[in-house]
Design a protein around this motif. Sequence first.
Motif, PDB file in Angstrom:
ATOM      1  N   GLU A 172       1.292  -1.482   0.159  1.00  0.00           N
ATOM      2  CA  GLU A 172      -0.103   0.149   0.060  1.00  0.00           C
ATOM      3  C   GLU A 172       0.953   1.005   0.158  1.00  0.00           C
ATOM      4  OE1 GLU A 172      -2.444  -0.736  -0.675  1.00  0.00           O
ATOM      5  OE2 GLU A 172      -3.203  -2.196  -0.158  1.00  0.00           O
ATOM      6  N   THR A 173       1.835   1.571   0.534  1.00  0.00           N
ATOM      7  CA  THR A 173       2.636   3.227   0.894  1.00  0.00           C
ATOM      8  C   THR A 173       4.048   1.877   1.363  1.00  0.00           C
ATOM      9  OG1 THR A 173       2.737   4.992   1.344  1.00  0.00           O
ATOM     10  CG2 THR A 173       1.713   3.510   3.521  1.00  0.00           C
ATOM     11  N   GLY A 211      -0.704   8.795  -3.765  1.00  0.00           N
ATOM     12  CA  GLY A 211      -1.168  10.143  -3.708  1.00  0.00           C
ATOM     13  C   GLY A 211      -2.119  10.054  -2.667  1.00  0.00           C
ATOM     14  N   MET A 212      -1.793   9.691  -1.400  1.00  0.00           N
ATOM     15  CA  MET A 212      -2.810   9.393  -0.240  1.00  0.00           C
ATOM     16  C   MET A 212      -1.769  10.620   1.138  1.00  0.00           C
ATOM     17  SD  MET A 212      -3.276   5.116   0.729  1.00  0.00           S
ATOM     18  CE  MET A 212      -1.594   5.082   0.432  1.00  0.00           C
ATOM     19  N   ASN A 237      -1.822   1.688  -7.963  1.00  0.00           N
ATOM     20  CA  ASN A 237      -2.930   2.763  -8.241  1.00  0.00           C
ATOM     21  C   ASN A 237      -2.725   4.096  -7.942  1.00  0.00           C
ATOM     22  OD1 ASN A 237      -5.078   0.663  -6.897  1.00  0.00           O
ATOM     23  ND2 ASN A 237      -3.274  -0.619  -6.224  1.00  0.00           N
ATOM     24  N   ILE A 238      -3.925   5.082  -7.939  1.00  0.00           N
ATOM     25  CA  ILE A 238      -3.831   6.181  -8.024  1.00  0.00           C
ATOM     26  C   ILE A 238      -5.294   6.573  -7.172  1.00  0.00           C
ATOM     27  CG2 ILE A 238      -3.773   8.366  -8.778  1.00  0.00           C
ATOM     28  CD1 ILE A 238      -3.013   7.252 -11.782  1.00  0.00           C
ATOM     29  N   LEU A 247      -9.949  10.184   3.846  1.00  0.00           N
ATOM     30  CA  LEU A 247      -8.704  10.752   2.879  1.00  0.00           C
ATOM     31  C   LEU A 247      -9.311  11.283   1.748  1.00  0.00           C
ATOM     32  CD1 LEU A 247      -5.643   8.163   2.314  1.00  0.00           C
ATOM     33  CD2 LEU A 247      -5.988  10.143   3.918  1.00  0.00           C
ATOM     34  N   GLU A 248     -11.071  11.992   2.108  1.00  0.00           N
ATOM     35  CA  GLU A 248     -12.109  12.125   1.230  1.00  0.00           C
ATOM     36  C   GLU A 248     -11.763  13.382   0.508  1.00  0.00           C
ATOM     37  OE1 GLU A 248     -15.846  12.994   2.086  1.00  0.00           O
ATOM     38  OE2 GLU A 248     -15.891  13.315   4.783  1.00  0.00           O
ATOM     39  N   ASP A 249     -11.180  14.067   1.562  1.00  0.00           N
ATOM     40  CA  ASP A 249     -10.673  15.202   1.151  1.00  0.00           C
ATOM     41  C   ASP A 249      -9.053  15.504   1.035  1.00  0.00           C
ATOM     42  OD1 ASP A 249     -13.200  16.884   1.319  1.00  0.00           O
ATOM     43  OD2 ASP A 249     -12.555  16.679   4.192  1.00  0.00           O
ATOM     44  N   THR A 250      -8.707  14.729   0.429  1.00  0.00           N
ATOM     45  CA  THR A 250      -7.376  14.572  -0.236  1.00  0.00           C
ATOM     46  C   THR A 250      -6.945  15.043  -1.465  1.00  0.00           C
ATOM     47  OG1 THR A 250      -6.673  13.186   0.864  1.00  0.00           O
ATOM     48  CG2 THR A 250      -4.947  13.472  -0.687  1.00  0.00           C
TER      49      THR A 250
END
Length: 325
Positions: A172-173, A211-212, A237-238, A247-250
């Motif tokens: 994932e990261t 992009g997280m 994945n992006i 993370l909705e406002d990322t």
Amino acid sequence: MKKYIEQIKEKILQGGAITFEEALELMEIDEMDEDALAHFYSAANEIRKKYAGNKVDLCTIMNAKSGKCSEDCKYCAQSVHYTTGVDEYDLLNYDKVLERAMEMEKEGAHRFSLVTSGRGVDGEDFEKLLEIYSRLKQDTDLKICASHGIISYEQAMRLKDAGVSMYHHNVETSSTYYEEICTTHSYQDRIDTIQNVQKAGMELCCGGIIGMGESVEDRVKMAFEIKELGVKSIPVNILNPIKGTPLEDTETMMPVEALKTMALYRFVIPDCYIRYAGGRMLLGDLQEVGFRAGVNAALVGNYLTTIGSKIEDDIRIIRCEGLEV
């Protein structure tokens, strides 16, 4: 910068390896410097041609069990910790799975994977999955993949015996950023599963999400950590921010930054499949650029909780770029 890109490319083409510091410098290419970017993408493509050939691998996934996941991964619509309105259902029956698999095979996919929500899978559901995979091997010519979270070595062996050739489990990261993304299981838990899969003799598909909110250093570190694991299929994945998740406002990643990352991954792991995965629709018309910047695989069709691209459109783009399906 073009001269620097050329030096690193030649080193790799002659059998050398890029260093972490060199990788970070390549990621500093200015997104407004179109000439340097084009040279970077072209160099990644040359590396792909030498080490990975000209063929593109197409895989597809089916969300076989959705929602009610106990884990708190901050990007995920299926977590029970967040309210996202995602569909929730138990494990699908074989007829529905076979219908989808045959549809994907007819449209040109090479691999087919079932994905289930949850920390892992066991008991009756695991036994049902083993039966499904055994029957899919008989009823289709697809290569069978699986993605069922954290599994033991014994489970990995049973999946392999049932006909699963590849297991998907992302890191994932980076290891240093992981605790910012998930707290209900550790980065080491993921590594343990990866090692169980490898010990069982299955192929491994392992990538992550960019992009997280991670730093460029984290993004590059993930590439080197995946390389150390010996992975040869890397889905990139992006993040597509989902309403209701933390993370909705990322801020959505700029397409050029995503393409730079994929090209960089080709420099780091020359002989792998760099796989377009979730979120690539955010690239819009620039998706085709990836196929001349080192990308040589794609997750096609619809994804888990978002809409993907049509297989026929991907095949058209791939062939237009001079690649083989």
